[in-house]
Scaffold this active site. Sequence first.
Site, PDB file in Angstrom:
ATOM      1  N   THR A  21       0.849  -1.199   0.000  1.00  0.00           N
ATOM      2  CA  THR A  21       0.000   0.000   0.000  1.00  0.00           C
ATOM      3  C   THR A  21       0.884   1.249   0.000  1.00  0.00           C
ATOM      4  O   THR A  21       2.070   1.173  -0.328  1.00  0.00           O
ATOM      5  CB  THR A  21      -0.990  -0.029   1.188  1.00  0.00           C
ATOM      6  OG1 THR A  21      -1.965   1.003   1.025  1.00  0.00           O
ATOM      7  CG2 THR A  21      -0.297   0.149   2.526  1.00  0.00           C
ATOM      8  N   ASN A  22       0.325   2.402   0.314  1.00  0.00           N
ATOM      9  CA  ASN A  22       1.114   3.639   0.390  1.00  0.00           C
ATOM     10  C   ASN A  22       0.569   4.495   1.517  1.00  0.00           C
ATOM     11  O   ASN A  22      -0.338   4.089   2.249  1.00  0.00           O
ATOM     12  CB  ASN A  22       1.081   4.366  -0.962  1.00  0.00           C
ATOM     13  CG  ASN A  22      -0.338   4.695  -1.360  1.00  0.00           C
ATOM     14  OD1 ASN A  22      -1.027   5.441  -0.678  1.00  0.00           O
ATOM     15  ND2 ASN A  22      -0.804   4.105  -2.456  1.00  0.00           N
ATOM     16  N   ARG A  23       1.092   5.701   1.657  1.00  0.00           N
ATOM     17  CA  ARG A  23       0.816   6.514   2.849  1.00  0.00           C
ATOM     18  C   ARG A  23      -0.422   7.396   2.741  1.00  0.00           C
ATOM     19  O   ARG A  23      -0.666   8.231   3.611  1.00  0.00           O
ATOM     20  CB  ARG A  23       2.046   7.370   3.153  1.00  0.00           C
ATOM     21  CG  ARG A  23       3.225   6.545   3.658  1.00  0.00           C
ATOM     22  CD  ARG A  23       4.484   7.381   3.728  1.00  0.00           C
ATOM     23  NE  ARG A  23       4.218   8.689   4.287  1.00  0.00           N
ATOM     24  CZ  ARG A  23       4.911   9.793   3.996  1.00  0.00           C
ATOM     25  NH1 ARG A  23       5.908   9.722   3.140  1.00  0.00           N
ATOM     26  NH2 ARG A  23       4.608  10.934   4.555  1.00  0.00           N
ATOM     27  N   ALA A  88      -4.441   7.592  -4.266  1.00  0.00           N
ATOM     28  CA  ALA A  88      -3.071   7.134  -4.532  1.00  0.00           C
ATOM     29  C   ALA A  88      -3.178   5.644  -4.855  1.00  0.00           C
ATOM     30  O   ALA A  88      -3.108   4.785  -3.968  1.00  0.00           O
ATOM     31  CB  ALA A  88      -2.185   7.381  -3.323  1.00  0.00           C
TER      32      ALA A  88
END
Length: 212
Positions: A21-23, A88
Site C-alpha cells: 500500500t502507500n501513505r 493514490a
Amino acid sequence: MRFLITAGPTREPIDPVRYLTNRSSGKMGYAVASAALAAGHEVCLISGPVSLAAPEGAEVHFVESAREMYNTVQEKINAADVAVFSAAVADYRVAEEADQKIKKSDDLLTLTLVKNPDILGNTRSEFGFEGILVGFAAETNDLEKHAASKLTRKECDLLVANDVSRKGIGFECDENEVILFYKSGESKMLSLSSKTDIAIELVSEIDQLATR
Ligand code: PMT
C-alpha cells in the site's frame, strides 16, 4: 453537478495477512468531497481503506485494490459531470497472491509485481467520459515537467500537482500546497493551507471551468 471522486490508498494483497500500500490517508480526497457537497453538488466517493468518517450526503463505495477501484469507477463514471482522481492507486500488484500465509523459510523473498490498470489514464479512452476530468500528480522531483506530461497523456482538463517530498504537505498531513495546471496552458498556485481550504478553492476552480 455530480462529482465522482476517488480517494485514499489501495491495498494490493500479497497473502491473506499482508498487502502492498502507500501513505495516503484519504484526507485530501475526503476534503474535496466535503467541499463539493458544501457547494451544492452531488458526490459519489470511491474510497480505498481509510480511517475517516464518510462525508454526510455522499454516496460512498469502499474498495480495497486498484482493480476494484477501476471496476467501480467504470460502473459509476458515466453518471458524473466531473471526475476528480485524488486516490493514490498502487501502480503495481503482486503477480500471484498466495492462498496461504507465506512462511519465512529463506533469507530472501522475491515478489514479482505486475502493473495495475491506470484508472485515470483509461477514463477518456476506455470509459468514454466526456465531463470535466481532474487528475492529481504526486511528485518528488521535476513537478512541473511531470505534471504537464500527466495532464496531456491522461487527457485531463485540470491537473493538481503536489510535491510529496516536502515535509508538512502531501501524504497524511492536514495541509497541502498545490499547483493547478490547466489544459489551456495556464497554471495557478494554491499556497500552503489546510486541505479543507485547498479543496474549497479547487471546487471553485472546477465550478469556473464548467461555465467556460
Ligand atoms: O490522502 P492524503 O494523505 O490526504 O494525501 C493526498 C495525496 C498526496 C494522496 C493527493 O494529494 C495526491 O497527490 N493524490 C494522487 C496520488 C498519486 O497516486 O499520484 P500519481 O502521480 O501516482 O498518479 C497520477 C494520477 O493518476 C492520480 O490522479 C491518480 O489517482 C491516478 N492513477 C494512478 C495510478 C493508477 N493505476 N490509476 C490512477 O487513476
